[in-house]
Design an enzyme around this catalytic site. Structure first.
Site, mmCIF file in Angstrom:
data_model
loop_
_atom_site.group_PDB
_atom_site.id
_atom_site.type_symbol
_atom_site.label_atom_id
_atom_site.label_comp_id
_atom_site.label_asym_id
_atom_site.label_seq_id
_atom_site.Cartn_x
_atom_site.Cartn_y
_atom_site.Cartn_z
ATOM 1 C CB THR A 1 -3.036 7.834 1.360
ATOM 2 O OG1 THR A 1 -2.914 7.889 -0.045
ATOM 3 C CG2 THR A 1 -4.364 8.436 1.790
ATOM 4 C CB ALA B 1 -5.543 -0.786 -4.266
HETATM 5 N N1 LIG Z 1 -1.783 5.236 -1.027
HETATM 6 C C1 LIG Z 1 -3.031 5.430 -1.137
HETATM 7 O O1 LIG Z 1 -3.745 5.247 -0.194
HETATM 8 C C2 LIG Z 1 -3.512 5.846 -2.481
HETATM 9 C C3 LIG Z 1 -4.914 6.354 -2.533
HETATM 10 N N2 LIG Z 1 -5.863 5.491 -1.871
HETATM 11 C C4 LIG Z 1 -5.326 6.540 -3.988
HETATM 12 O O2 LIG Z 1 -5.661 5.576 -4.614
HETATM 13 O O3 LIG Z 1 -5.248 7.626 -4.503
#
Ligand SMILES: NC(=O)C[C@H](N)C(=O)O
EC number: 3.5.1.1
Length: 298
Positions: A179, A230
């Site tokens: 992300t 997460a």
């Molecule tokens: N890799 C990530 O940060 C994933 C993002 N926070 C989600 O849960 O969609």
């Protein structure tokens, strides 16, 4: 302009150097922008366009094999724009900006967000899937049928395959670490933005923390924050809001980031990272194995 960007918290990436070069390019691009909002949008777009990151092109595939993108942004005057669950939209952050600038709302979803993008000149119908992610998905014997079958399939595959209920299930080694996010200031106002393809093999239609205000992003006159990790657990503790609240309480950006991640870990036992920008300082913290960041100033 001062800007900090991140490329996601999670495991140590296989090829950190080219990823770092792209993060540096994103930070430089943002630092050259006219306003904090332009800065975070342009920086995030550099990262969305690069398939090494789980945002825009290269996003995670959901249980039906489709990449759906989510993004959110906010400025220190509490203007907000977010958009989620968009198939075929690379520049999710720009759709969020259209929601902020052109609608009386703060959050749009699914096909209606894609229609909005189309009408306001954000490209749609983009193939966001990389060969590597497609092969990984196909190798997992994809589910047929309805949500119940998809749920049975993803039980052992979603994220790192651990318990999804929080309670320490979303381990620090979650592979979904790409992300992206940015926080910028021109010395007077702030903006924060986050963009993602979500988490691999999540149930089709799942939306995580990223486009939820206070969870994936938050910004006030005290400063801004962008989170990664997460998503279900980040939303449980509204991680970005927590970090900005620490700034408002007088902590510097590094102490605010450290405090927010410490509390996140205590409350969830899970893995995440956050970048924070305050008046004079930038900071970042994560409790996963890795998180790459870059800072630029112009
Ligand atoms: N890799 C990530 O940060 C994933 C993002 N926070 C989600 O849960 O969609």
């Amino acid at each position: 302009m001062r800007i900090i960007v991140h490329g996601g918290a999670g495991g140590v990436p296989n090829e950190p150097e080219p990823r770092q070069a792209t993060l540096d390019e994103a930070a430089e691009t943002g630092a050259a922008a006219a306003t904090p909002l332009d800065a975070v949008e342009s920086a995030v777009r550099v990262l969305e366009a690069n398939p090494r990151f789980n945002a825009g092109t290269g996003g995670a595939l959901q249980s039906d094999g489709v990449v759906r993108t989510d993004a959110g942004l906010m400025t220190s005057d509490r203007s907000i724009g977010a958009a989620c669950s968009m198939a075929g939209v690379e520049a999710a952050v720009s759709v969020a900006r259209v929601v902020l600038a052109e609608t009386p709302h703060i959050f749009l979803s699914g096909e209606h967000a894609v229609d909005l993008a189309d009408d306001f000149g954000v490209e749609t119908g983009v193939d966001l899937t990389t060969e590597e992610k497609r092969e990984r998905y196909e190798a997992e014997d994809p589910p047929q049928g309805g949500p119940r079958e998809h749920l049975a399939w993803l039980e052992t595959r979603f994220g790192s395959g651990d318990d999804q209920a929080g309670n320490g299930g979303n381990k620090r080694t979650t592979p979904d670490h790409d992300t992206v996010g940015a926080v910028a200031t021109d010395g007077e106002t702030f903006a924060a933005a986050t963009s993602t393809g979500g988490r691999s093999f999540a149930l089709a239609g799942r939306v995580g923390d990223v486009p939820q205000v206070g969870s994936g992003f938050f910004c006030t006159e005290a400063g801004g924050a962008s989170a990664t990790g997460a998503g279900e657990d980040i939303a449980r503790v509204t991680l970005s809001r927590r970090a900005v609240d620490h700034l408002a309480d007088g902590l510097d950006a590094q102490a605010a980031a450290d405090g927010a991640i410490r509390e996140f870990e205590e409350l969830t036992g899970s893995g995440a990272g956050v970048i924070v920008l305050g008046d004079e300082t930038a900071g970042s913290a994560f409790n996963t194995d890795g998180m790459q960041t870059s800072v630029a100033y112009k």
